[in-house]
Design an enzyme around this catalytic site. Structure first.
Site, PDB file in Angstrom:
ATOM      1  N   LYS A 168      31.908  58.266  30.985  1.00  0.00           N
ATOM      2  CA  LYS A 168      32.714  57.571  29.971  1.00  0.00           C
ATOM      3  C   LYS A 168      31.907  57.398  28.686  1.00  0.00           C
ATOM      4  CE  LYS A 168      35.741  55.221  33.226  1.00  0.00           C
ATOM      5  NZ  LYS A 168      35.888  54.106  34.163  1.00  0.00           N
ATOM      6  N   GLN A 219      34.046  48.115  34.926  1.00  0.00           N
ATOM      7  CA  GLN A 219      34.189  49.117  35.984  1.00  0.00           C
ATOM      8  C   GLN A 219      34.456  48.441  37.330  1.00  0.00           C
ATOM      9  OE1 GLN A 219      34.284  52.403  35.436  1.00  0.00           O
ATOM     10  NE2 GLN A 219      34.428  52.994  37.575  1.00  0.00           N
ATOM     11  N   ASP A 270      41.993  49.448  29.757  1.00  0.00           N
ATOM     12  CA  ASP A 270      42.458  49.850  31.087  1.00  0.00           C
ATOM     13  C   ASP A 270      43.941  49.518  31.272  1.00  0.00           C
ATOM     14  OD1 ASP A 270      40.621  51.111  32.833  1.00  0.00           O
ATOM     15  OD2 ASP A 270      39.507  49.238  33.112  1.00  0.00           O
TER      16      ASP A 270
HETATM   17  N1  GUN Z   1      37.123  52.435  38.825  1.00  0.00           N
HETATM   18  C1  GUN Z   1      37.664  53.645  39.111  1.00  0.00           C
HETATM   19  N2  GUN Z   1      38.548  54.002  38.160  1.00  0.00           N
HETATM   20  C2  GUN Z   1      38.583  52.996  37.257  1.00  0.00           C
HETATM   21  C3  GUN Z   1      39.302  52.781  36.039  1.00  0.00           C
HETATM   22  O1  GUN Z   1      40.129  53.603  35.601  1.00  0.00           O
HETATM   23  N3  GUN Z   1      39.045  51.629  35.391  1.00  0.00           N
HETATM   24  C4  GUN Z   1      38.166  50.707  35.868  1.00  0.00           C
HETATM   25  N4  GUN Z   1      37.979  49.595  35.167  1.00  0.00           N
HETATM   26  N5  GUN Z   1      37.476  50.870  36.988  1.00  0.00           N
HETATM   27  C5  GUN Z   1      37.696  52.007  37.675  1.00  0.00           C
END
Ligand code: GUN
Length: 291
Positions: free
Chosen positions: A54, A98, A121
């Site tokens: 990311k 995350q 998100d």
């Molecule tokens: N963990 C796995 N995929 C995601 C996501 O799209 N957002 C977040 N915050 N955590 C994740």
């Protein structure tokens, strides 16, 4: 007939290139780059890989990436205090904590602390409510990516029968809301659904998000259906989706592969969401364009 394989990787690359152009225009207009803060708690290997990719994608798009790595035993109040600092930081347009968080932390309480306008998100209940009622907000990245792939494949979705298999807050429910807004007739199927093959067999669009390897059978599909597979399951032979891909190929009109289908769309949509948030916060219009 053999299904067209939907190339999510190529679509995501085009989307990211467009976001990079829009990010440069934003930086010019706002006098600062759009910024995404990612918070990682602990050392989970998979989460660590996601967070690194990311950050890399954020910088490649010409945005500022802020990475906060906290130790696995961080206290709830310390994590909440960090989120509150990021809420108040004018250089931060998007905040992503995350998941999953270590068991001693209350993830729902942490997500509730995130400013909904920085919630890239789209997990905050305020954004879930905005999506459900048609107000502008932040839309969860994975279902939004699925919608873009479906619109690219089918054009106007209005009037089509769509079945979403799975009712999670992260994928199933927002996916159903997006398809409803696109004027599909939507069914949410789940583990208690009676006659799942019959329900799936009526669908022009099937979105599978159940987290069970090869769960959706090829014989369940309506011939000519478009199939979006959100699943990523590791089995002995490697990574597979929630749909039995080989069995679906001769029945479906188009299908996303795993890997290389929905997965790459999620990060591209995260970057797009960060830019949407940045424009809104700066009072600038965001031109969606087309990938
Ligand atoms: N963990 C796995 N995929 C995601 C996501 O799209 N957002 C977040 N915050 N955590 C994740």
């Amino acid at each position: 007939m053999t299904a067209r394989i939907i190339d999510g990787k190529a679509f995501a690359a085009r989307l990211r290139a467009r976001v990079a152009t829009q990010a440069a225009a934003f930086a010019e207009a706002a006098g600062r780059p759009a910024g995404l803060a990612v918070v990682l708690v602990g050392e989970d290997a998979a989460s660590s890989v996601y967070v690194r990719s990311k950050g890399k994608a954020t910088r490649e798009a010409g945005m500022a990436g802020f990475e906060h790595r906290l130790s696995a035993d961080v206290r709830q109040d310390e994590l909440v205090a960090l989120v509150e600092r990021l809420n108040a930081d004018p250089a931060v347009d998007g905040i992503l904590v995350q998941l999953p968080l270590p068991a001693h932390l209350d993830a729902d309480a942490v997500l509730l602390t995130i400013d909904p306008d920085k919630d890239v998100d789209g997990f905050h209940p305020v954004n879930a409510g905005r999506l459900a009622t048609g107000l502008p907000g932040m839309v969860p990245c994975t279902p939004y990516g699925c919608l873009l792939l479906l619109q690219d494949e089918l054009g106007d979705l209005s009037g089509l029968d769509a079945v979403v298999v799975g009712r999670s807050n992260i994928v199933g429910k927002p996916m159903a809301a997006l398809l409803t807004a696109a004027s599909c007739t939507v069914t949410i199927a789940h583990s208690r659904t009676r006659d799942l093959p019959g329900v799936i067999g009526r669908a022009d669009i099937v979105v599978a998000a159940v987290g069970r390897a090869n769960f959706v059978q090829g014989a369940w599909l309506k011939p000519g259906a478009v199939v979006i597979d959100v699943g990523i399951n590791r089995i002995d032979s490697g990574l597979v989706g929630d749909v039995d891909f080989a069995a679906a190929l001769p029945v479906a009109a188009a299908i996303t592969p795993v890997p290389g289908g929905v997965g790459p769309m999620t990060i591209a949509c995260l970057l797009r969401n960060t830019l949407v948030a940045a424009h809104r916060r700066a009072g600038l219009a965001f031109d969606e364009g087309r990938a």
